[in-house]
Design a protein around this motif. Sequence first.
Motif, short mmCIF file in Angstrom:
data_model
loop_
_atom_site.label_atom_id
_atom_site.label_comp_id
_atom_site.label_asym_id
_atom_site.label_seq_id
_atom_site.Cartn_x
_atom_site.Cartn_y
_atom_site.Cartn_z
N GLY A 1 0.80 -1.21 0.00
CA GLY A 1 0.00 0.00 0.00
C GLY A 1 0.83 1.26 0.00
O GLY A 1 0.47 2.27 -0.61
N GLY A 2 1.98 1.23 0.68
CA GLY A 2 2.85 2.41 0.71
C GLY A 2 3.41 2.73 -0.66
O GLY A 2 3.51 3.91 -1.05
N LEU B 1 0.39 4.21 -2.54
CA LEU B 1 0.07 5.56 -2.09
C LEU B 1 1.03 6.57 -2.69
O LEU B 1 0.63 7.64 -3.17
CB LEU B 1 0.13 5.62 -0.56
N PHE C 1 -6.38 4.37 -3.91
CA PHE C 1 -5.91 5.65 -3.35
C PHE C 1 -6.32 6.82 -4.23
O PHE C 1 -6.67 7.90 -3.73
CB PHE C 1 -4.40 5.62 -3.14
N THR D 1 -0.24 5.33 4.86
CA THR D 1 -1.01 4.15 4.45
C THR D 1 -1.72 3.54 5.65
O THR D 1 -2.90 3.17 5.57
CB THR D 1 -0.08 3.11 3.80
N TYR E 1 -5.84 3.05 6.03
CA TYR E 1 -6.49 1.79 6.37
C TYR E 1 -7.27 1.94 7.67
O TYR E 1 -8.37 1.39 7.80
CB TYR E 1 -5.45 0.68 6.54
#
Length: 343
Positions: free
Chosen positions: A158-159, A162, A191, A294, A298
């Motif tokens: 996710g990072g 993002l 995102f 991130t 979440y």
Amino acid sequence: MSTRPMRAFVLTAPGKYAVQEVPAPVAAPGEAVVDVERVGVCGTDVEFYTGAMAYLHQGHSSYPMRLGHEWSGRVVSVGEGVDPVWVGRRVMGDTMLGCGACRRCRRGHQHVCEKRQELGIRGERAGALAEQLAVPVSSLHVLPDSVDAVLGALVEPGGNALRAARATALGPGDRALVLGPGTIGLLVAMFLRAAGAEVHLMGRSDNSPAFARELGFADVWTEKTVPDLPFDAIVDASNAVQLPGLALELVEPGGRVVYVGLAGAPSRIDTRTLALKDVTAVGILSASPGLDDTIRAYADGSVDPRPLVAATVGLEAVGPVLAGERPHGAGPGPKIHVDPRSG
């Protein structure tokens, strides 16, 4: 010191592996030992399994090795110099471990440190496909209660996503096209949607777009059916050698192209087109600068990547997964998770 055994997945050569009993880690000064709860299997892990990963040929990695860099767990012990308050905390960790002393590290760019280790990837730092893991406490990020083990193991991919989404500089009223609806591409799309952009995706076949539509992305295309629309930014999250060039062709003049995918062979773009269209090109390596944001996304529910996880398996199933097998009963998502404690 304790040398009790633990189970770990060990890749011994291309296509060869075993679940072995190995000594459990002991926290060195500045380190924490974590009980691993979830680990994501990544395309990088598959490249190590096939032997295609460039680091193997550049001398940065070698067999035998322990994979696993997308993980979450709970701290069970700490080494000298570490505040005992860490014990019991739920955490995930940065993959990129810089030397801490060079110019890049001092400037906060440890993810491109020349001497960096990458957990389960580069150097000799064992990965998370094991019951326990030892990491520098400086690499840990605390997970709030609302971010469970599944979400925690999705923070690392996710990072990356993002950072790619933010590199587009898009918001409400803007239109994006994401190339490659795999884990990273779908996370980028999530995102971008959370930022208010109109999101389109492009896949290689009619199969991958079906899952993207299940996630609420109605505008999903193949390369032959991409509509003639002005795309303010294009994110290449694929591994296709021709798509970086296509991204530059399709983006609006004055727009942005963001490259987060890596092809197996060199990609080519025409810098004349880049200049004449006044396009900004951005490359993204690593989740490091995006991990905390991130976790926040979440935690507040603005992005929910749980549907991406198709199945959770034990260590014994990792080899077949790396070989391309889908676990029995797996859902349609692109991500397989591992619970090292099961089985």
